[in-house]
Design a protein around this motif. Structure first.
Motif, PDB file in Angstrom:
ATOM      1  N   THR A  15     -35.299 -43.326  95.162  1.00  0.00           N
ATOM      2  CA  THR A  15     -34.545 -42.077  95.121  1.00  0.00           C
ATOM      3  C   THR A  15     -34.268 -41.764  93.655  1.00  0.00           C
ATOM      4  OG1 THR A  15     -33.519 -42.528  97.259  1.00  0.00           O
ATOM      5  CG2 THR A  15     -32.415 -40.930  95.833  1.00  0.00           C
ATOM      6  N   ILE A  16     -34.616 -40.535  93.260  1.00  0.00           N
ATOM      7  CA  ILE A  16     -34.419 -40.128  91.869  1.00  0.00           C
ATOM      8  C   ILE A  16     -33.562 -38.871  91.841  1.00  0.00           C
ATOM      9  CG2 ILE A  16     -35.521 -39.416  89.716  1.00  0.00           C
ATOM     10  CD1 ILE A  16     -38.050 -40.895  90.665  1.00  0.00           C
ATOM     11  N   ASN A  17     -32.484 -38.949  91.124  1.00  0.00           N
ATOM     12  CA  ASN A  17     -31.563 -37.817  90.976  1.00  0.00           C
ATOM     13  C   ASN A  17     -31.136 -37.255  92.333  1.00  0.00           C
ATOM     14  OD1 ASN A  17     -31.759 -38.112  88.182  1.00  0.00           O
ATOM     15  ND2 ASN A  17     -33.557 -36.775  88.113  1.00  0.00           N
ATOM     16  N   VAL A  59     -32.636 -45.449  82.053  1.00  0.00           N
ATOM     17  CA  VAL A  59     -32.195 -44.670  83.208  1.00  0.00           C
ATOM     18  C   VAL A  59     -30.969 -45.370  83.790  1.00  0.00           C
ATOM     19  CG1 VAL A  59     -34.507 -43.800  83.763  1.00  0.00           C
ATOM     20  CG2 VAL A  59     -33.644 -45.884  84.891  1.00  0.00           C
ATOM     21  N   ILE A  60     -30.328 -44.705  84.720  1.00  0.00           N
ATOM     22  CA  ILE A  60     -29.158 -45.264  85.395  1.00  0.00           C
ATOM     23  C   ILE A  60     -29.579 -45.694  86.794  1.00  0.00           C
ATOM     24  CG2 ILE A  60     -26.847 -44.807  86.285  1.00  0.00           C
ATOM     25  CD1 ILE A  60     -26.619 -42.600  84.121  1.00  0.00           C
ATOM     26  N   VAL A  61     -29.223 -46.920  87.158  1.00  0.00           N
ATOM     27  CA  VAL A  61     -29.429 -47.403  88.526  1.00  0.00           C
ATOM     28  C   VAL A  61     -28.068 -47.420  89.207  1.00  0.00           C
ATOM     29  CG1 VAL A  61     -30.155 -49.320  89.983  1.00  0.00           C
ATOM     30  CG2 VAL A  61     -31.436 -48.770  87.907  1.00  0.00           C
ATOM     31  N   LYS A  84     -34.226 -48.486  95.420  1.00  0.00           N
ATOM     32  CA  LYS A  84     -33.037 -48.195  94.608  1.00  0.00           C
ATOM     33  C   LYS A  84     -32.883 -46.695  94.369  1.00  0.00           C
ATOM     34  CE  LYS A  84     -33.191 -52.567  92.003  1.00  0.00           C
ATOM     35  NZ  LYS A  84     -32.674 -53.402  92.951  1.00  0.00           N
ATOM     36  N   SER A  85     -31.692 -46.338  93.903  1.00  0.00           N
ATOM     37  CA  SER A  85     -31.380 -44.966  93.539  1.00  0.00           C
ATOM     38  C   SER A  85     -31.160 -44.911  92.036  1.00  0.00           C
ATOM     39  CB  SER A  85     -30.125 -44.501  94.282  1.00  0.00           C
ATOM     40  OG  SER A  85     -29.798 -43.184  93.926  1.00  0.00           O
ATOM     41  N   ILE A  86     -31.886 -44.022  91.366  1.00  0.00           N
ATOM     42  CA  ILE A  86     -31.752 -43.926  89.916  1.00  0.00           C
ATOM     43  C   ILE A  86     -31.434 -42.495  89.506  1.00  0.00           C
ATOM     44  CG2 ILE A  86     -33.390 -45.811  89.592  1.00  0.00           C
ATOM     45  CD1 ILE A  86     -35.350 -43.736  88.456  1.00  0.00           C
ATOM     46  N   ARG A  87     -30.889 -42.392  88.303  1.00  0.00           N
ATOM     47  CA  ARG A  87     -30.664 -41.082  87.689  1.00  0.00           C
ATOM     48  C   ARG A  87     -31.373 -41.054  86.352  1.00  0.00           C
ATOM     49  NH1 ARG A  87     -24.414 -40.623  87.337  1.00  0.00           N
ATOM     50  NH2 ARG A  87     -24.518 -42.845  87.847  1.00  0.00           N
TER      51      ARG A  87
END
Length: 186
Positions: A15-17, A59-61, A84-87
């Motif tokens: 998942t991205i943003n 990036v942010i996890v 995972k989910s990252i931004r």
């Protein structure tokens, strides 16, 4: 007669943003930076040194428990992020239904207010580091007297080739102070 693909691939689900990306077969050895740039066309995450020192690729996890951390994508394989989910830096601003930016995050706005960007190559890493810092301070505020040291510790591993550190620090300080609940008296 076709020849078999010599590159080993496996599915990647990430998942991205805030958006679940299509599950794709990606090479085992692919770095996350390359996945973001080449598969998702998210080019805000930058290739700097290629050995994880400059942190332009950060990036942010986001963890399910609400904590977040910075991860360097030039030295971390894409499959580390599976599930995972990252931004990325593209995910900070608020956008309308057409995808147009309608407002910047507090960090981005303070970076503009302080003219923190010079060449801006390192900016995505600094924006992500400052965002992680502010989110941490919202959970665990620091005495105002410790704010300068806290910001220094959070940003000291990020490199700026234009030496724009003073403006970055001023912008982050103002972003922290503009965000309620990040500091306490003392």
């Amino acid at each position: 007669m076709s020849t078999p693909d010599p590159i080993k691939r496996k599915p990647l689900k990430v998942t991205i943003n805030g958006e679940q990306q299509p599950v794709e077969q990606v090479p085992d050895e692919l770095m996350m930076l390359d996945y973001l740039n080449e598969y998702r066309n998210l080019t805000g995450t930058r290739f700097g040194c290629g050995i994880g020192l400059c942190r332009a690729c950060t990036v942010i996890v986001d963890s399910p428990d609400g904590h977040s951390e910075e991860i360097r994508t030039c030295i971390t394989g894409a499959h580390y992020f599976n599930g995972k989910s990252i931004r990325t830096v593209e995910g900070h601003a608020e956008r309308d239904d057409r995808g147009e930016v309608v407002s910047l995050s507090e960090v981005q706005q303070q970076f503009l207010n302080h003219f923190s960007f010079q060449c801006s190559y390192c900016a995505p890493g600094f924006v992500n580091a400052a965002t992680v810092l502010i989110e941490r301070l919202q959970r665990d505020p620091v005495p105002r007297s410790q704010l300068e040291d806290t910001i220094s510790q959070a940003l000291e591993s990020h490199l700026c080739r234009c030496t724009g550190y003073v403006r970055y620090y001023q912008a982050v300080r103002d972003a922290v102070l503009a965000t309620s609940g990040t500091t306490v008296e003392g």
